[in-house]
Design a protein around this motif. Structure first.
Motif, PDB file in Angstrom:
ATOM      1  N   PHE A 148      -5.305  13.404   0.772  1.00 14.35           N
ATOM      2  CA  PHE A 148      -4.049  13.267   0.036  1.00 14.35           C
ATOM      3  C   PHE A 148      -3.040  14.055   0.546  1.00 14.35           C
ATOM      4  N   ASN A 149      -1.776  13.278   0.644  1.00 13.98           N
ATOM      5  CA  ASN A 149      -0.387  14.060   1.107  1.00 13.98           C
ATOM      6  C   ASN A 149       0.594  13.880   0.280  1.00 13.98           C
ATOM      7  N   ALA A 150       0.771  14.989  -0.569  1.00 12.43           N
ATOM      8  CA  ALA A 150       1.767  14.961  -1.724  1.00 12.43           C
ATOM      9  C   ALA A 150       3.184  14.484  -1.281  1.00 12.43           C
ATOM     10  N   ALA A 151       3.550  14.804  -0.050  1.00 13.28           N
ATOM     11  CA  ALA A 151       4.862  14.557   0.301  1.00 13.28           C
ATOM     12  C   ALA A 151       5.248  12.924   0.641  1.00 13.28           C
ATOM     13  N   VAL A 152       4.003  12.541   1.074  1.00 12.75           N
ATOM     14  CA  VAL A 152       3.922  11.072   1.435  1.00 12.75           C
ATOM     15  C   VAL A 152       4.146  10.518   0.035  1.00 12.75           C
ATOM     16  N   VAL A 153       3.328  10.708  -0.864  1.00 16.58           N
ATOM     17  CA  VAL A 153       3.213  10.138  -2.256  1.00 16.58           C
ATOM     18  C   VAL A 153       4.663  10.198  -2.864  1.00 16.58           C
ATOM     19  N   GLN A 154       5.056  11.326  -2.790  1.00 16.17           N
ATOM     20  CA  GLN A 154       6.278  11.525  -3.466  1.00 16.17           C
ATOM     21  C   GLN A 154       7.310  10.519  -3.043  1.00 16.17           C
ATOM     22  N   LYS A 155       7.437  10.570  -1.660  1.00 19.58           N
ATOM     23  CA  LYS A 155       8.561   9.602  -1.032  1.00 19.58           C
ATOM     24  C   LYS A 155       8.201   8.045  -0.932  1.00 19.58           C
ATOM     25  N   ASN A 156       6.937   7.832  -0.990  1.00 16.21           N
ATOM     26  CA  ASN A 156       6.647   6.299  -0.997  1.00 16.21           C
ATOM     27  C   ASN A 156       6.800   6.040  -2.235  1.00 16.21           C
ATOM     28  N   SER A 157       6.331   6.445  -3.520  1.00 17.96           N
ATOM     29  CA  SER A 157       6.569   6.314  -4.823  1.00 17.96           C
ATOM     30  C   SER A 157       7.613   6.058  -5.163  1.00 17.96           C
ATOM     31  N   ALA A 158       8.617   7.047  -4.848  1.00 19.34           N
ATOM     32  CA  ALA A 158      10.041   6.920  -5.177  1.00 19.34           C
ATOM     33  C   ALA A 158      10.898   5.699  -4.532  1.00 19.34           C
ATOM     34  N   LEU A 159      10.522   5.476  -3.249  1.00 25.37           N
ATOM     35  CA  LEU A 159      10.719   4.236  -2.505  1.00 25.37           C
ATOM     36  C   LEU A 159      10.455   2.994  -3.345  1.00 25.37           C
ATOM     37  N   VAL A 160       9.132   2.846  -3.647  1.00 27.12           N
ATOM     38  CA  VAL A 160       8.725   1.761  -4.563  1.00 27.12           C
ATOM     39  C   VAL A 160       9.478   1.636  -5.876  1.00 27.12           C
ATOM     40  N   ASP A 161       9.634   2.929  -6.397  1.00 23.43           N
ATOM     41  CA  ASP A 161      10.333   2.585  -7.742  1.00 23.43           C
ATOM     42  C   ASP A 161      11.670   2.329  -7.581  1.00 23.43           C
ATOM     43  N   SER A 162      12.374   2.569  -6.607  1.00 25.65           N
ATOM     44  CA  SER A 162      13.721   2.091  -6.298  1.00 25.65           C
ATOM     45  C   SER A 162      13.725   0.518  -6.050  1.00 25.65           C
ATOM     46  N   LEU A 163      12.692   0.060  -5.356  1.00 22.75           N
ATOM     47  CA  LEU A 163      12.564  -1.322  -5.105  1.00 22.75           C
ATOM     48  C   LEU A 163      11.803  -2.379  -6.020  1.00 22.75           C
ATOM     49  N   ILE A 164      11.223  -2.048  -6.807  1.00 27.99           N
ATOM     50  CA  ILE A 164      10.191  -2.721  -7.750  1.00 27.99           C
ATOM     51  C   ILE A 164      10.924  -3.663  -8.764  1.00 27.99           C
ATOM     52  N   GLY A 165      12.105  -3.361  -9.289  1.00 25.23           N
ATOM     53  CA  GLY A 165      12.675  -4.088 -10.105  1.00 25.23           C
ATOM     54  C   GLY A 165      13.730  -5.438  -9.291  1.00 25.23           C
ATOM     55  N   LEU A 166      13.767  -5.133  -8.038  1.00 26.44           N
ATOM     56  CA  LEU A 166      14.604  -6.137  -7.224  1.00 26.44           C
ATOM     57  C   LEU A 166      14.183  -7.445  -7.495  1.00 26.44           C
ATOM     58  N   PRO A 167      12.682  -7.799  -7.059  1.00 24.04           N
ATOM     59  CA  PRO A 167      12.500  -9.067  -6.584  1.00 24.04           C
ATOM     60  C   PRO A 167      12.601 -10.082  -8.007  1.00 24.04           C
TER      61      PRO A 167
END
Lengths: 157, 157
Positions: free
Chosen positions: A60-79
């Motif tokens: 578990f890497n909290a920094a990676v999880v935070q960064k990646n989940s924020a990125l997915v959150d900003s992308l998931i509505g687009l398609p």
């Protein structure tokens, strides 16, 4: 012409105009298909490491999880804005025809995915592994459910 | 074997091991090519409306600028990790061979683009059209410069 016939003709004209406007001004179907596939590809790359962590294959890497989940959150509505009328073909796609024939169900599935991802991004901020795993599990379910129902196994043209 | 021959053999072995590790564990070249193209495609769609505003073809919309510049800021660093050794071919690409032969210059161009985008995202938060236009102009220059130097006009395989 009866009043109903006039209304029908007007509606047909409006629909035709909208169609022309879409064809002239909006992105081409192949661009929409490529765009939604691009977004999904970028999402997939960000989800990968989180999936490995959720399955215990990576620490578990909290920094990676935070960064990646924020990125997915900003992308998931687009398609989901790129499945408009006429974008069921024009380039190889795995989008099931049900996307258009069962559009209300698809819309609900899309909204479910967005909600699950927003919850994951919120949970990730806390940096707790257990909460990440729980929230990620819901994202996985939402992704799988929508893919099972609305994504074909092979590309079709 | 001389000492130099042994050192050379060891280096070759290390390189071969690294190559095998890359092939086995890292993404395939075609996946890297597709990934960087996907990111660029998503970036392009977010930049489009800002370009129209910067050119006066669309009205300035502070909310759109803030949202889109933040999205581009979260994406702009991603493609540059996907130009690793061996990813100059494997799928149709517009990446110029200079990406690999002039890698230091490419790295500087990539860093310049990231800096310009970070400045744009920061400027966008203020909601002022003039500051947006100035910051967007720098982004445009950074994109164009890197594309002029490191992107071919046609796809090559």
């Amino acid at each position: 012409m009866t009043r109903i016939a006039i209304a029908t003709a007007a509606a047909a004209l409006a629909a035709a105009s909208a169609g022309i406007a879409f064809a002239q001004q909006g992105p081409k179907p192949e661009d929409e298909i490529r765009y939604r596939q691009s977004v999904m590809n970028v999402i997939g790359r960000a989800v990968g490491p989180m999936g490995a962590m959720a399955q215990g294959k990576a620490s578990f890497n909290a920094a990676v999880v935070q960064k990646n989940s924020a990125l997915v959150d900003s992308l998931i509505g687009l398609p989901f804005n790129s499945f408009g009328p006429g974008t069921d073909k024009g380039a190889p796609t795995k989008a099931d025809p049900k996307v258009w024939t069962e559009s209300e169900k698809f819309k609900q599935a899309a909204e479910g995915a967005q909600k699950a991802v927003a919850n994951l991004a919120a949970a990730a901020k806390g940096g707790e592994e257990a909460k990440f795993k729980a929230a990620f599990g819901e994202v996985g379910k939402a992704c799988k459910s929508c893919h099972d129902d609305f994504r074909t196994k092979e590309f079709r043209n």
